[in-house]
Design a protein around this motif. Structure first.
Motif, mmCIF file in Angstrom:
data_model
loop_
_atom_site.group_PDB
_atom_site.id
_atom_site.type_symbol
_atom_site.label_atom_id
_atom_site.label_comp_id
_atom_site.label_asym_id
_atom_site.label_seq_id
_atom_site.Cartn_x
_atom_site.Cartn_y
_atom_site.Cartn_z
ATOM 1 N N SER A 116 -4.649 -2.465 -9.438
ATOM 2 C CA SER A 116 -3.267 -2.425 -8.946
ATOM 3 C C SER A 116 -2.305 -1.998 -10.044
ATOM 4 C CB SER A 116 -2.843 -3.800 -8.424
ATOM 5 O OG SER A 116 -3.720 -4.242 -7.443
ATOM 6 N N LEU A 117 -2.506 -2.554 -11.239
ATOM 7 C CA LEU A 117 -1.586 -2.214 -12.327
ATOM 8 C C LEU A 117 -1.737 -0.753 -12.728
ATOM 9 C CD1 LEU A 117 -1.327 -5.310 -14.679
ATOM 10 C CD2 LEU A 117 0.287 -4.471 -12.990
ATOM 11 N N MET A 158 -7.202 -19.779 0.737
ATOM 12 C CA MET A 158 -7.564 -19.327 -0.611
ATOM 13 C C MET A 158 -9.047 -18.975 -0.731
ATOM 14 S SD MET A 158 -4.909 -19.342 -2.519
ATOM 15 C CE MET A 158 -5.526 -19.312 -4.194
ATOM 16 N N PRO A 190 -7.206 -11.459 -19.012
ATOM 17 C CA PRO A 190 -7.127 -10.620 -17.811
ATOM 18 C C PRO A 190 -8.467 -10.015 -17.387
ATOM 19 C CG PRO A 190 -5.957 -9.613 -19.644
ATOM 20 C CD PRO A 190 -6.349 -10.971 -20.081
ATOM 21 N N LEU A 193 0.069 1.168 -10.109
ATOM 22 C CA LEU A 193 1.531 1.031 -10.165
ATOM 23 C C LEU A 193 2.115 1.761 -11.368
ATOM 24 C CD1 LEU A 193 2.004 -2.682 -9.057
ATOM 25 C CD2 LEU A 193 2.872 -0.653 -7.883
ATOM 26 N N VAL A 194 1.401 1.720 -12.494
ATOM 27 C CA VAL A 194 1.937 2.397 -13.685
ATOM 28 C C VAL A 194 1.968 3.915 -13.445
ATOM 29 C CG1 VAL A 194 1.457 2.937 -16.095
ATOM 30 C CG2 VAL A 194 1.362 0.564 -15.316
ATOM 31 N N LEU A 220 7.600 -3.971 -9.221
ATOM 32 C CA LEU A 220 6.293 -4.339 -8.667
ATOM 33 C C LEU A 220 5.241 -4.521 -9.770
ATOM 34 C CD1 LEU A 220 6.031 -2.192 -5.406
ATOM 35 C CD2 LEU A 220 6.496 -4.635 -5.606
ATOM 36 N N VAL A 221 5.426 -3.848 -10.900
ATOM 37 C CA VAL A 221 4.502 -4.054 -12.031
ATOM 38 C C VAL A 221 4.606 -5.507 -12.501
ATOM 39 C CG1 VAL A 221 4.014 -3.447 -14.431
ATOM 40 C CG2 VAL A 221 4.478 -1.644 -12.768
ATOM 41 N N MET A 227 -9.041 -6.642 -8.918
ATOM 42 C CA MET A 227 -8.038 -5.961 -8.106
ATOM 43 C C MET A 227 -6.738 -5.794 -8.891
ATOM 44 S SD MET A 227 -6.269 -6.972 -4.486
ATOM 45 C CE MET A 227 -7.684 -6.962 -3.432
ATOM 46 N N GLY A 228 -6.435 -6.780 -9.735
ATOM 47 C CA GLY A 228 -5.213 -6.708 -10.547
ATOM 48 C C GLY A 228 -5.230 -5.523 -11.491
ATOM 49 N N VAL A 229 -6.369 -5.287 -12.128
ATOM 50 C CA VAL A 229 -6.453 -4.154 -13.053
ATOM 51 C C VAL A 229 -6.212 -2.843 -12.296
ATOM 52 C CG1 VAL A 229 -8.015 -2.866 -14.556
ATOM 53 C CG2 VAL A 229 -7.965 -5.367 -14.655
ATOM 54 N N LEU A 250 2.234 5.303 -10.533
ATOM 55 C CA LEU A 250 3.336 5.488 -9.579
ATOM 56 C C LEU A 250 4.682 5.504 -10.297
ATOM 57 C CD1 LEU A 250 4.098 5.637 -6.514
ATOM 58 C CD2 LEU A 250 4.367 3.153 -6.589
ATOM 59 N N CYS A 251 4.853 4.596 -11.260
ATOM 60 C CA CYS A 251 6.104 4.553 -12.038
ATOM 61 C C CYS A 251 6.323 5.877 -12.756
ATOM 62 C CB CYS A 251 6.056 3.432 -13.077
ATOM 63 S SG CYS A 251 6.253 1.803 -12.384
ATOM 64 N N ALA A 302 9.244 0.306 -8.212
ATOM 65 C CA ALA A 302 7.880 0.406 -8.760
ATOM 66 C C ALA A 302 7.770 -0.390 -10.063
ATOM 67 C CB ALA A 302 7.502 1.865 -8.972
ATOM 68 N N VAL A 303 8.786 -0.314 -10.920
ATOM 69 C CA VAL A 303 8.758 -1.077 -12.177
ATOM 70 C C VAL A 303 8.766 -2.574 -11.868
ATOM 71 C CG1 VAL A 303 10.034 -1.618 -14.281
ATOM 72 C CG2 VAL A 303 9.825 0.753 -13.535
ATOM 73 N N ALA A 341 3.116 -7.754 -9.774
ATOM 74 C CA ALA A 341 1.656 -7.711 -9.754
ATOM 75 C C ALA A 341 1.083 -8.456 -10.952
ATOM 76 C CB ALA A 341 1.168 -6.267 -9.728
ATOM 77 N N LYS A 389 -12.375 -17.047 -6.104
ATOM 78 C CA LYS A 389 -12.022 -15.629 -5.973
ATOM 79 C C LYS A 389 -11.381 -15.066 -7.237
ATOM 80 C CE LYS A 389 -13.584 -15.553 -1.802
ATOM 81 N NZ LYS A 389 -12.856 -15.359 -0.564
ATOM 82 N N ALA A 445 -12.529 -11.478 -8.253
ATOM 83 C CA ALA A 445 -12.000 -10.462 -7.337
ATOM 84 C C ALA A 445 -10.513 -10.230 -7.621
ATOM 85 C CB ALA A 445 -12.196 -10.913 -5.888
ATOM 86 N N ARG A 446 -9.799 -11.316 -7.896
ATOM 87 C CA ARG A 446 -8.363 -11.212 -8.173
ATOM 88 C C ARG A 446 -8.113 -10.364 -9.417
ATOM 89 N NH1 ARG A 446 -5.601 -14.539 -11.603
ATOM 90 N NH2 ARG A 446 -6.828 -16.431 -11.337
ATOM 91 N N LYS A 447 -8.837 -10.668 -10.496
ATOM 92 C CA LYS A 447 -8.572 -9.938 -11.743
ATOM 93 C C LYS A 447 -8.968 -8.470 -11.625
ATOM 94 C CE LYS A 447 -8.777 -13.862 -14.879
ATOM 95 N NZ LYS A 447 -9.615 -14.597 -15.847
ATOM 96 N N PHE A 488 -1.659 -11.284 -10.088
ATOM 97 C CA PHE A 488 -3.069 -11.090 -10.411
ATOM 98 C C PHE A 488 -3.503 -11.788 -11.695
ATOM 99 C CE2 PHE A 488 -2.165 -7.349 -7.697
ATOM 100 C CZ PHE A 488 -3.095 -7.617 -6.700
ATOM 101 N N PHE A 489 -2.560 -12.013 -12.606
ATOM 102 C CA PHE A 489 -3.008 -12.531 -13.903
ATOM 103 C C PHE A 489 -2.420 -13.884 -14.285
ATOM 104 C CE2 PHE A 489 -3.625 -7.915 -14.082
ATOM 105 C CZ PHE A 489 -5.009 -7.946 -14.185
ATOM 106 N N TRP A 539 -6.364 -15.314 -0.499
ATOM 107 C CA TRP A 539 -5.834 -15.651 -1.828
ATOM 108 C C TRP A 539 -4.737 -14.660 -2.218
ATOM 109 C CZ3 TRP A 539 -6.257 -11.735 -5.356
ATOM 110 C CH2 TRP A 539 -7.224 -10.758 -5.096
ATOM 111 N N PHE A 564 11.897 4.296 -8.210
ATOM 112 C CA PHE A 564 11.408 4.040 -9.566
ATOM 113 C C PHE A 564 11.664 2.581 -9.961
ATOM 114 C CE2 PHE A 564 12.515 4.093 -14.192
ATOM 115 C CZ PHE A 564 11.206 4.114 -14.650
#
Lengths: 430, 305
Positions: free
Chosen positions: B281-282, A83, B40, B285-286, A254-255, B277-279, B288-289, A251-252, A258, B270, B273-275, A262-263, A90, A248
C-alpha cells in the motif's frame, strides 16, 4: 462563488435530463467550472481530505456493522470475530478505528486554518457555524463509536461522560437515565449508542452538503483574505487546478493514514480496550481518545465551586462553552482584516492559542493532580480569553499591515516583496 | 512562516503523543527483548510459535484459556502448524492447507488436555467429547466462579489478547515471566501471593509494620520496592517443557520468549498479512503521490509565468 452557469449539455440525454433535473449542471458548476482563488495553499486541501475521511468512515462502518453484534455479552467477541474470521475484517476495523483519529487530525488543522485566515468572517458566518455543527456531531459520533467494542475503556468512558449530564440542575438525572436506557450503563445504552452511531454520520453528511453549499455562495476565502475582485485574474476553475492539487494533498494524507493502519494500528488506542468491559473493575486511569483530551482537560480544570455552581457543573459548562463559543466567533472578532498574514499582533496571540490547545491536549491525558491542574486552568483561561478578550480588543487596537489590492496582485508580487508594500493600499482601520 | 511550521510540528506531536502516555503505577520497566515479529517487516518465527504453543498447552493452560482461538487457527496461513502441502502418504484429494484437514491440527485437537462440552444430545443431555479442529480451544474452567474457587479467589485472565491488552505487551509478559524475585526484606508477602517487580502494584500495602508510623505512612528513609504481588506462582522452571528439538535450550528465558511469540500471534493472527499489505500500500501511495505532484506542477505550470 455564485457565477453564471457554464454547463453545456452535449448529448440528447444530457439535454433531456437538464430540462427535468439539472443535477449535472449543479455538479459542473460546483466542482468543475467553480471559480476558485488561484492562491490557495496546502492548508486548503484539508476540506477535500475531510470529505475522503467521511466517505472512508461510512463505507468501512457499514461493512463492520454487518458483522458486529450490539450486545454487552457479544460485542467484544464480535469485534474479535471481525479481526480474526471476517475476510479483511482486520483491515476494515483498523481503517475505521484509525480513520477516526485521522478525521479529527484533519478537522483540527481545517479549523485552525479557518481561524488563522479569518474564514469565519462576513460573508462566511453561516459556513463557519455549519462547520461547528459538523464538529460537534463528529465528537458525538466518535464517542459513541468508541463505546461499541465494549472494552474496559469503552465502558468506563461511557460511564464518565454520561455521568457528566447528571450535573445539569433539575433535569440532569433524567437526561442521564435517558442516555442509559436504565439505571446504569448497560445493554440498552450499547444498543442506542450503536443506533445513533449509525445514524449520525448521515446527519454529518447532510450538514456537509449544507457546508459546501454555504461555501459556494461567497466562494473560498484565500490566504490574503482579500475577496475576489476580478474572476478572470484572481481565480482558476476548480477542475483541473484544484482537483489535482487536492488529489496530491489527499494522497500524502493517505500515506500517513496507511502508516498508522498497517504499522501501528493500536498506537493511538489504549491497551485496556482489549480487556472486556467489567463494571466491577475500574481501570487505573480513564483517559479518552487523544482528540477529546483538550476538552477533557477543560472539564477537569474547573476544580472550584462558583457560588451555586458546583465544580462538576462548572466543568461541564466550561467544556460545552468551549465548543459553543465557536458559534459566536464571527461576532467576537471585529477586525475587518481576515487573514492574520496582515495582522502581526493577532498572529502572535494565535500561535499562543495553538500552543494552549496542544497543552490542554497533553494535560487531558495526564493525571489531574499537582501542577497539572494549575497548568490546565491557565490554558483554559487563555482559551476563553483568546475569544472573549484578545480578539475583540485586537479588532479595535491593532494596526494591520497593508493589504494587497487583489489576489492577482498578491500572487504576482510574491517574489517581489518591495513592490507588494509599495503598491498596496492600507487597510481601513477600525 | 513561523506560525505554519509551529502548528504543523505541534499537531504532529499531538498525534503521536497518546502512545507515550503510560498509566501511572509503580513497576519496573519491562526488559526490551528483540522479537522476530518487531518492525515493519517482522514476521513470526514458526519454530518459536510451535514451541510457544507447547509451552502454553503444557504450562499456561492449567489456569489460563485462549477463548478467541480455535484449533483450526493453528493451521491457518501464518499459524504455527500451517502446511502448504500434505506430508507424504496422504491421498491426493486431501488439502492440508485447509486448517480443518491439517493432520497436525487434527491430532492436537484430538489429544488436547481438555474436553469440549457439546449438546444437548438426542436424550437431552450435555456431553463432553474430544475436540475437533473446528472447535474453540477449551479453557481450564467452565465458568468464573470455579476459576476463582480454584485460584484462591484470583481470576486467571484469558490470554488470547494479553499482549495487546498491556502497554508494550510482549516485553511486559516476557519480563513478568522471567522476573519473579525474592521479596525485599522490607515487605511481608502473604502466603499464596508472589512478588514480581514487573507487576503493577503498590508495595506500600505489604510493608512490614515496623516501616510504617502510627498513621500508616511510610517511615522516612524507607524505600517502597517497585512492583507488586500477584496470585500466580512462578509458572516456568528450567526443563519443565520437553522440546523435541534438542538444540533449543530448555530454560525459563527460552520458554518465556517462545510463549510470548505464540501469544503475540494469538493476539493478532493476521499481523503478517497486515504488514505485507502495508508495504504494498505504501509503495502504491508513494508512487501515486509522485504522479499527482508531477501532474499538479504540469497543470499549474501555465499559470505561474
Amino acid at each position: 462563488m455564485s457565477h453564471p452557469s457554464t454547463y453545456n449539455p452535449n448529448s440528447g440525454l444530457e439535454k433531456w435530463l437538464d430540462a427535468r433535473l439539472p443535477i449535472l449542471r449543479l455538479a459542473h458548476d460546483s466542482f468543475v467550472d467553480f471559480p476558485t482563488p488561484k492562491n490557495l495553499n496546502y492548508w486548503w486541501t484539508f476540506g477535500g481530505i475531510l470529505t475522503v475521511c467521511l466517505v472512508i468512515q461510512i463505507i468501512t462502518g457499514i461493512v463492520l456493522a454487518m458483522h458486529y453484534t450490539p450486545h454487552t455479552s457479544m460485542a467484544f467477541d464480535s469485534v474479535e470475530h471481525i479481526m480474526r474470521d471476517v475476510n479483511y475484517g482486520w483491515l476494515m476495523r483498523y481503517v475505521h478505528a484509525n480513520g477516526g483519529s485521522m478525521f479529527f487530525l484533519a478537522v483540527y488543522i481545517h479549523m485552525f486554518r479557518g481561524l488563522y485566515y479569518g474564514s469565519y468572517k462576513e460573508p462566511r458566518e453561516v459556513l463557519w457555524m455549519l462547520g461547528v455543527v459538523i464538529f460537534i456531531l463528529m465528537m458525538a459520533t466518535a464517542f459513541m463509536g468508541y463505546v461499541l467494542p465494549w472494552g474496559q475503556m469503552s465502558y468506563w468512558a461511557a460511564t464518565v461522560i454520561t455521568n457528566l449530564f447528571s450535573a445539569i440542575p433539575l433535569i440532569g438525572d433524567d437526561i442521564r437515565t435517558l442516555f442509559w436506557g436504565g439505571f446504569s450503563v448497560d445493554n440498552p445504552t450499547l444498543n442506542r449508542f450503536f443506533s445513533l452511531h449509525y445514524l449520525l454520520p448521515f446527519a454529518i453528511f447532510g450538514v456537509v452538503m449544507l457546508h459546501i453549499w454555504a461555501l459556494h455562495v461567497p466562494g473560498n476565502n484565500n490566504p490574503t483574505g482579500v475577496e475576489v475582485k476580478d474572476v478572470k485574474k484572481d481565480t482558476v476553475p476548480f477542475h483541473p487546478y484544484y482537483t489535482v492539487k487536492d488529489g496530491f494533498g489527499i494522497a500524502v494524507f493517505l500515506v500517513l493514514f496507511a502508516a498508522f493502519v498497517f504499522f501501528n494500528p493500536d498506537g493511538l488506542g489504549h491497551p485496556d480496550n482489549y480487556i472486556k468491559a467489567n463494571p466491577l473493575s475500574t481501570p487505573a486511569s480513564i483517559v479518552p481518545e487523544w482528540y477529546f483530551m483538550p476538552f477533557y482537560a477543560i472539564l477537569r480544570a474547573i476544580t472550584f465551586d462558583l457560588g451555586p455552581i458546583s465544580s462538576k457543573l462548572g466543568g461541564v459548562i466550561a467544556m460545552f462553552s468551549s465548543l459553543l463559543i465557536l458559534f459566536v466567533l464571527p461576532w467576537l472578532d471585529r477586525s475587518k482584516v481576515r487573514s492574520m498574514r496582515y495582522r502581526p499582533a493577532a498572529r502572535l496571540w494565535f500561535v499562543i492559542f495553538v500552543v494552549a490547545c496542544i497543552a490542554l491536549g497533553v494535560l487531558g491525558g495526564l493525571p489531574a493532580e499537582g501542577r497539572n491542574v494549575l497548568y490546565a486552568q491557565i490554558a483554559t483561561a487563555y482559551y476563553f480569553g483568546f475569544f472573549l478578550i484578545i480578539l475583540p480588543l485586537l479588532g479595535i487596537m491593532e494596526t494591520p499591515k497593508p493589504l494587497p489590492r487583489s489576489i492577482a496582485d498578491a500572487v504576482l508580487n510574491k517574489h517581489k516583496p518591495e513592490a507588494a508594500s509599495g503598491g498596496a493600499q492600507p487597510a481601513p482601520a477600525e | 512562516m513561523i506560525a505554519r511550521t509551529t502548528i504543523f510540528a505541534a499537531l504532529a506531536s499531538l498525534a503521536g503523543m497518546t502512545a507515550a502516555i503510560a498509566s501511572a503505577g509503580s513497576a519496573k520497566e519491562a526488559e526490551h527483548h528483540h522479537w522476530h515479529f518487531a518492525g515493519p517487516f517482522g514476521t513470526f518465527d514458526k519454530d518459536a510459535l510451535q514451541r510457544g504453543y507447547q509451552v502454553y498447552e503444557t504450562v499456561c493452560a492449567s489456569c489460563h484459556g485462549v477463548e478467541q482461538l480455535s484449533f483450526r487457527n493453528l493451521g491457518q496461513k501464518g499459524g504455527p502448524f500451517y502446511l502448504n502441502t500434505c506430508p507424504a502418504g496422504f491421498a491426493d484429494n486431501v488439502d492440508c492447507s485447509n486448517p480443518n484437514e491439517n493432520p497436525i491440527v487434527k491430532a492436537l485437537a484430538a489429544q488436547y488436555r481438555y474436553q469440549v462440552l457439546d449438546g444437548p444430545d438426542d436424550s437431552g443431555d450435555m456431553v463432553e467429547r474430544t475436540p475437533l479442529a473446528s472447535d474453540r480451544i477449551p479453557g481450564p474452567y467452565p465458568n468464573e466462579v470455579i476459576a476463582r474457587l480454584a485460584n484462591n479467589n484470583a481470576l486467571p485472565p484469558d490470554l488470547s489478547l494479553i499482549t495487546k491488552a498491556r502497554h508494550h505487551g510482549p516485553d511486559y509478559v516476557y519480563s513478568l515471566l522471567i522476573g519473579y524475585a525474592d521479596a525485599p526484606a522490607t515487605v511481608e508477602i502473604t502466603p499464596g501471593q508472589y512478588y514480581n517487580p514487573y507487576f503493577h502494584g503498590d508495595m506500600t500495602q505489604a510493608l512490614k509494620p515496623e516501616f510504617l508510623d502510627a498513621e500508616g505512612h511510610v517511615v522516612d528513609g524507607v524505600v517502597v520496592p517497585v512492583g507488586g504481588v500477584l496470585a500466580m506462582a512462578p509458572p516456568l522452571v528450567d526443563g519443565i517443557v520437553d522440546y523435541a528439538d534438542e538444540a533449543t535450550p530448555e530454560t525459563v528465558e527460552q520458554y518465556a520468549a517462545d510463549v510470548v511469540e505464540f501469544l503475540t500471534w494469538a493476539s493478532e493472527p493476521k499481523m503478517e498479512a497486515r504488514k505485507s499489505m502495508g508495504v504494498m500500500s505504501l509503495i502504491y501511495l508513494v508512487i501515486l503521490c509522485i504522479i499527482l505532484y508531477w501532474s499538479y506542477r504540469r497543470v499549474w505550470a501555465g499559470l505561474k509565468k
